[in-house]
Design a protein around this motif. Structure first.
Motif, PDB file in Angstrom:
ATOM      1  N   GLN A  93       3.567  57.993  82.807  1.00 32.41           N
ATOM      2  CA  GLN A  93       2.401  57.274  82.298  1.00 32.41           C
ATOM      3  C   GLN A  93       1.923  57.857  80.967  1.00 32.41           C
ATOM      4  OE1 GLN A  93      -0.084  57.598  85.808  1.00 32.41           O
ATOM      5  NE2 GLN A  93       0.327  55.470  86.374  1.00 32.41           N
ATOM      6  N   GLN A  94       1.995  59.170  80.871  1.00 34.36           N
ATOM      7  CA  GLN A  94       1.596  59.835  79.626  1.00 34.36           C
ATOM      8  C   GLN A  94       2.550  59.469  78.484  1.00 34.36           C
ATOM      9  OE1 GLN A  94       1.110  64.154  79.982  1.00 34.36           O
ATOM     10  NE2 GLN A  94       2.085  64.402  77.976  1.00 34.36           N
ATOM     11  N   CYS A 125      11.799  57.777  78.274  1.00 32.20           N
ATOM     12  CA  CYS A 125      10.653  57.177  77.590  1.00 32.20           C
ATOM     13  C   CYS A 125      10.900  57.040  76.083  1.00 32.20           C
ATOM     14  CB  CYS A 125       9.388  57.994  77.859  1.00 32.20           C
ATOM     15  SG  CYS A 125       8.860  57.936  79.581  1.00 32.20           S
ATOM     16  N   ARG A 150       2.832  47.391  81.224  1.00 30.81           N
ATOM     17  CA  ARG A 150       1.768  47.810  82.141  1.00 30.81           C
ATOM     18  C   ARG A 150       2.362  48.224  83.484  1.00 30.81           C
ATOM     19  NH1 ARG A 150      -0.320  43.849  85.804  1.00 30.81           N
ATOM     20  NH2 ARG A 150       0.655  41.795  85.597  1.00 30.81           N
ATOM     21  N   ALA A 164       2.258  55.678  77.390  1.00 28.55           N
ATOM     22  CA  ALA A 164       0.933  55.194  76.987  1.00 28.55           C
ATOM     23  C   ALA A 164       0.987  54.540  75.609  1.00 28.55           C
ATOM     24  CB  ALA A 164      -0.064  56.352  76.982  1.00 28.55           C
ATOM     25  N   GLY A 165       0.293  53.423  75.488  1.00 24.13           N
ATOM     26  CA  GLY A 165       0.211  52.742  74.198  1.00 24.13           C
ATOM     27  C   GLY A 165       1.306  51.730  73.943  1.00 24.13           C
ATOM     28  N   GLU A 221       2.938  60.895  86.600  1.00 24.66           N
ATOM     29  CA  GLU A 221       1.936  61.220  85.576  1.00 24.66           C
ATOM     30  C   GLU A 221       2.587  61.417  84.223  1.00 24.66           C
ATOM     31  OE1 GLU A 221       0.042  64.619  87.287  1.00 24.66           O
ATOM     32  OE2 GLU A 221      -1.353  63.419  88.495  1.00 24.66           O
TER      33      GLU A 221
END
Length: 342
Positions: A239-240, A334, A248, A243-244, A236
């Protein structure tokens, strides 16, 4: 240490010892009473599965998997027939299977990629219409439930890997899961040189595993729910934080209780994938092209073109993913990916 002390006291190190039997029984309970044979690894599990079902000729399979899926078919002197994958879960495209069936087809061997389920119901219908066997390579599927039952209980046989990189592991190991007790007995003999004591019944190989590996499994098994819960939180956060960005993730089907086995991302191009991979490597952060290459392009056995698999294999990258990964580490990974995609 408690299990190891017991092994030393009994001086029973391998050959179907009490810990192996206990692990198989515990795994059976988790899999709704299915028959479970603990093996030395996930590859020998595939090979024994093919042999036990008496498969010959052509086996329809996926090009998007670890190489063991294909090499097990070749090792057993069968011919892999590649069917392309669908673009959401990266599992074999069930809508394309029937067109690949010939009079020489004996089975479908499909992989639950990253623990996402194949279209098991459609595959079962196809297999019944054409009198085919179904094997699922469930190397990533331990702990997954689909439509209310363990994913490893679908098909004639499911195999699993318990390698140290897996969600549930026994350091090295694997398993064969079946519903039919007579088939399970056949598999037991195949993994045990074909004999019980001094009575010989069939051909066989050494696919057994030891008490030490079973001990590791018995330590890890009760912790699997905690592992999944922790990995869900890591996923999670990934993915957070991602994002953007122009990337994918695989799509999660409905009615799925997922195990969060891996965290793959698909970049816009192979060049972008290398840019991200190299940037992370420069910071001593390891990633993996999992899976690459598309198996229909192997140098020692080529198959028909599979454009979806070939495309995804060029662009996919599996990020560091394990339950002890700290939020700060995820954010650092990230941040590097975000800078690489700028």
């Amino acid at each position: 240490m408690h299990y190891l002390e017991g092994i030393w006291e009994r001086s029973w190190l391998t050959n179907n010892g009490p810990l192996v039997q206990q692990l198989e029984s515990s795994l059976s309970e988790q899999l709704n009473g299915a028959q479970v044979q603990f093996t030395s690894n996930g590859t020998i599990a595939l090979q024994i599965a093919i042999k036990a079902l008496g498969l010959t000729g052509e086996i329809i399979t996926t090009p998007f998997s670890y190489v063991a899926t294909t090499t097990a078919i070749l090792w057993e002197n069968c011919e892999p027939v590649f069917v392309d994958i669908e673009d959401r879960t990266f599992c074999i495209d069930a809508d394309k299977i029937e067109a690949a069936i010939t009079p020489q087809t004996s089975a479908i061997l499909a992989t639950h990629v990253y623990g996402f389920p194949c279209d098991v119901h459609k595959i079962e219908q196809i297999a019944r219409r054409h009198n085919l066997k179904v094997i699922y390579d469930g190397a990533h599927a331990f702990g997954v439930n689909y439509h209310g039952k363990p994913l490893l209980t679908y098909g004639d046989i499911s195999t699993c890997s318990f390698h140290a990189t897996k969600l549930f592991h026994t350091t090295e190991g694997g398993a064969i899961v079946v519903q039919d007790p007579s088939l399970s007995e056949k598999i037991w003999l195949y993994k045990s040189f074909g004999h019980r004591g001094d009575d010989y019944f069939s051909l066989g190989v050494n696919g057994k595993n030891s008490e030490f590996h079973a001990a590791m499994g018995l330590c890890n098994l009760p912790r699997v729910p905690d592992f999944i819960e922790a990995r869900c939180k890591v996923a999670e956060l990934y993915q957070q934080e991602l994002a953007g960005l122009p990337l994918r993730f695989p799509a999660m089907p409905d009615e799925l209780e997922y195990n969060y086995a891996y965290f793959p991302i698909v970049l816009e191009s192979e060049a972008q994938m290398f840019k991200v991979k190299d940037a992370l490597a420069a910071e001593q952060i390891n990633t993996r092209r999992y899976f690459y290459p598309s198996l229909n392009l192997l140098p020692y056995h080529t198959g028909a073109a599979c454009p979806v698999s070939e495309d995804i294999a060029l662009r996919v990258l599996s990020l560091p993913f394990y339950q002890e990964l700290e939020p700060e580490q995820v954010q650092r990974i990230c941040h590097i990916i975000r800078a690489s995609c700028a």
